[in-house]
Design an enzyme around this catalytic site. Structure first.
Site, PDB file in Angstrom:
ATOM      1  N   ILE A  41       2.307   2.927   2.420  1.00  0.00           N
ATOM      2  CA  ILE A  41       3.516   2.870   3.259  1.00  0.00           C
ATOM      3  C   ILE A  41       4.537   1.942   2.608  1.00  0.00           C
ATOM      4  CG2 ILE A  41       4.456   2.272   5.531  1.00  0.00           C
ATOM      5  CD1 ILE A  41       1.676   2.949   6.708  1.00  0.00           C
TER       6      ILE A  41
ATOM      7  N   GLU B  92      -0.615  -6.504  22.315  1.00  0.00           N
ATOM      8  CA  GLU B  92       0.059  -5.359  22.922  1.00  0.00           C
ATOM      9  C   GLU B  92      -0.919  -4.543  23.785  1.00  0.00           C
ATOM     10  OE1 GLU B  92       1.271  -3.556  19.083  1.00  0.00           O
ATOM     11  OE2 GLU B  92       0.007  -1.853  19.612  1.00  0.00           O
TER      12      GLU B  92
ATOM     13  N   ALA C 263       3.425  -3.447  10.946  1.00  0.00           N
ATOM     14  CA  ALA C 263       2.017  -3.468  10.552  1.00  0.00           C
ATOM     15  C   ALA C 263       1.090  -3.512  11.760  1.00  0.00           C
ATOM     16  CB  ALA C 263       1.792  -4.643   9.630  1.00  0.00           C
ATOM     17  N   ARG C 264       0.861  -4.675  12.280  1.00  0.00           N
ATOM     18  CA  ARG C 264      -0.011  -4.871  13.433  1.00  0.00           C
ATOM     19  C   ARG C 264       0.449  -6.128  14.148  1.00  0.00           C
ATOM     20  NH1 ARG C 264      -1.563  -0.505  13.650  1.00  0.00           N
ATOM     21  NH2 ARG C 264      -3.633   0.355  13.582  1.00  0.00           N
TER      22      ARG C 264
ATOM     23  N   HIS D 279       5.124   0.558  19.535  1.00  0.00           N
ATOM     24  CA  HIS D 279       4.138   1.061  18.558  1.00  0.00           C
ATOM     25  C   HIS D 279       4.277   2.582  18.361  1.00  0.00           C
ATOM     26  CE1 HIS D 279      -0.079   0.057  16.749  1.00  0.00           C
ATOM     27  NE2 HIS D 279       0.504   1.045  16.076  1.00  0.00           N
ATOM     28  N   ILE D 280       5.474   2.976  17.918  1.00  0.00           N
ATOM     29  CA  ILE D 280       5.758   4.416  17.779  1.00  0.00           C
ATOM     30  C   ILE D 280       6.086   4.815  16.342  1.00  0.00           C
ATOM     31  CG2 ILE D 280       6.522   4.785  20.162  1.00  0.00           C
ATOM     32  CD1 ILE D 280       9.458   4.634  19.044  1.00  0.00           C
TER      33      ILE D 280
ATOM     34  N   ARG E  25      -1.742  -8.527  -2.090  1.00  0.00           N
ATOM     35  CA  ARG E  25      -2.928  -9.281  -2.513  1.00  0.00           C
ATOM     36  C   ARG E  25      -3.107  -9.191  -4.029  1.00  0.00           C
ATOM     37  NH1 ARG E  25      -8.001  -7.948   1.094  1.00  0.00           N
ATOM     38  NH2 ARG E  25      -7.184  -5.931   0.582  1.00  0.00           N
TER      39      ARG E  25
ATOM     40  N   GLY F 210       0.856  -1.186   0.000  1.00  0.00           N
ATOM     41  CA  GLY F 210       0.000   0.000   0.000  1.00  0.00           C
ATOM     42  C   GLY F 210       0.895   1.239   0.000  1.00  0.00           C
TER      43      GLY F 210
HETATM   44  C1  DGY Z   1      -2.188   3.726  12.936  1.00  0.00           C
HETATM   45  O1  DGY Z   1      -2.477   4.880  12.652  1.00  0.00           O
HETATM   46  O2  DGY Z   1      -2.876   2.779  12.610  1.00  0.00           O
HETATM   47  C2  DGY Z   1      -0.943   3.514  13.726  1.00  0.00           C
HETATM   48  O3  DGY Z   1      -0.670   2.186  13.907  1.00  0.00           O
HETATM   49  C3  DGY Z   1      -1.057   4.222  15.060  1.00  0.00           C
HETATM   50  O4  DGY Z   1       0.144   4.792  15.308  1.00  0.00           O
END
Ligand code: DGY
Length: 321
Positions: A158, A269, A239-240, A287-288, A179, A156
């Site tokens: 990013i 987390e 990502a997550r 997560h920064i 995908r 995407g």
């Molecule tokens: C988001 O915007 O989804 C980020 O993970 C939060 O910092």
């Protein structure tokens, strides 16, 4: 006419509260207390809007308890806290903050890539512990960044910003898996070549994960995928949490199945899998990736724009449903 009532569920910039107060009656959690779901439901009573942070589960139970609620505005790009079908059924709009953090997050991807490849935190801990006694030919010898192969899973905005940094900044060969394949013009702009996930894992020196979380992307990287990677490879999760099986990753790092990892996000987390703390060749951040003052301000402004758009102009600027 009285102003619409808005609840800001966590602490936010004072400037954001000033902007909100021009149009809304605002209650904000400036103490930054972490509310349970039932506390949030109680706090939301009487509010028509919620300024949210991607953390609060907005589902059918909460919506049924808050029938006056009309909009929830995440100041984040991610919105896996929203049960969008339930929100749509309840007539509640969800919004996020697209296009606010792309470049900043891509920068941080490289911060983690450089820190892991070049063993920055590991060597700093060594130095701070007073263990540095002399120069040595292989001291913290890491892996090369320039000219290496960067594999991006999730192409995407990013992912594309990371690809450009890799190709044009570091002369990396960029391969990606997504995908769907990107248009040729976009691939050319990113100097990126589409490959299968297997080929990417087998050939990349640095694997960067930027896929959104969904049931489908859960454990995109687990034991089987780690086994495909080179023993010299480096894995970055921007990502997550849940995209990587963190227990499998800790095991792979411990047995040197891959060389290093950088994680900004974690399964469950802010809890972190305890095995990850015992691995030296890993960089862990809380997560920064989007956390610079201008970017966090832009994210907050987008949430304000959504509330103003919805209540004053009849349309949220980035509605998800
Ligand atoms: C988001 O915007 O989804 C980020 O993970 C939060 O910092």
């Amino acid at each position: 006419m009285s102003k619409p009532r808005i609840l800001v569920t966590r602490a936010i910039f004072p400037e954001t509260l000033v902007k909100l107060a021009e149009h809304f009656e605002v209650e904000s959690n400036q103490a930054d207390d972490i509310w349970t779901k039932h506390e949030l439901m109680a706090k939301l009573q009487g509010n028509v809007g919620a300024f949210t942070f991607g953390l609060e589960r907005i589902d059918a139970e909460l919506l049924a308890a808050c029938p006056q609620l009309k909009i929830c505005t995440n100041m984040t790009v991610g919105y896996n806290n929203f049960d969008l079908p339930a929100m749509t059924a309840a007539g509640v709009i969800g919004t996020n903050a697209p296009d606010t953090l792309t470049e900043t997050t891509a920068d941080f991807g490289f911060a983690l890539l450089m820190a892991t490849a070049r063993r920055v935190t590991e060597s700093e801990h060594f130095l701070r512990a007073g263990k540095w006694k002399s120069w040595r030919f292989d001291m913290f010898a890491g892996s090369e960044v320039h000219g290496s192969t960067l594999g991006i899973i999730g192409m995407g905005k990013i992912g594309q910003a990371i690809a450009k940094r890799g190709a044009f900044g570091f002369g990396m060969k960029v391969i990606y898996n997504n995908r769907s394949r990107l248009e040729v013009a976009t691939e050319t702009a990113c100097q990126a070549r589409y490959v299968s996930k297997t080929e990417l894992l087998q050939t990349a020196d640095h694997v960067m994960l930027v896929v959104p979380y969904s049931a489908e992307s859960h454990h995109t990287i687990g034991a089987a995928e780690l086994a495909l990677m080179k023993p010299t490879a480096n894995l970055i999760n921007l990502a997550r949490g849940g995209i990587v099986d963190d227990a499998a990753l800790a095991a792979a790092l411990n047995r040197r199945q891959i060389a290093a990892a950088g994680l900004d996000v974690f399964e469950g987390e802010p809890s972190v899998h305890p095995d990850l703390f015992n691995v030296p060749n890993i960089v862990l951040t809380p997560h920064i990736a989007s956390s610079t003052v201008p970017t966090r301000m832009a994210m907050a402004n987008k949430a304000v724009d959504n509330l103003v758009g919805f209540f004053l102009n009849g349309k949220a600027v980035s509605a998800l449903n």
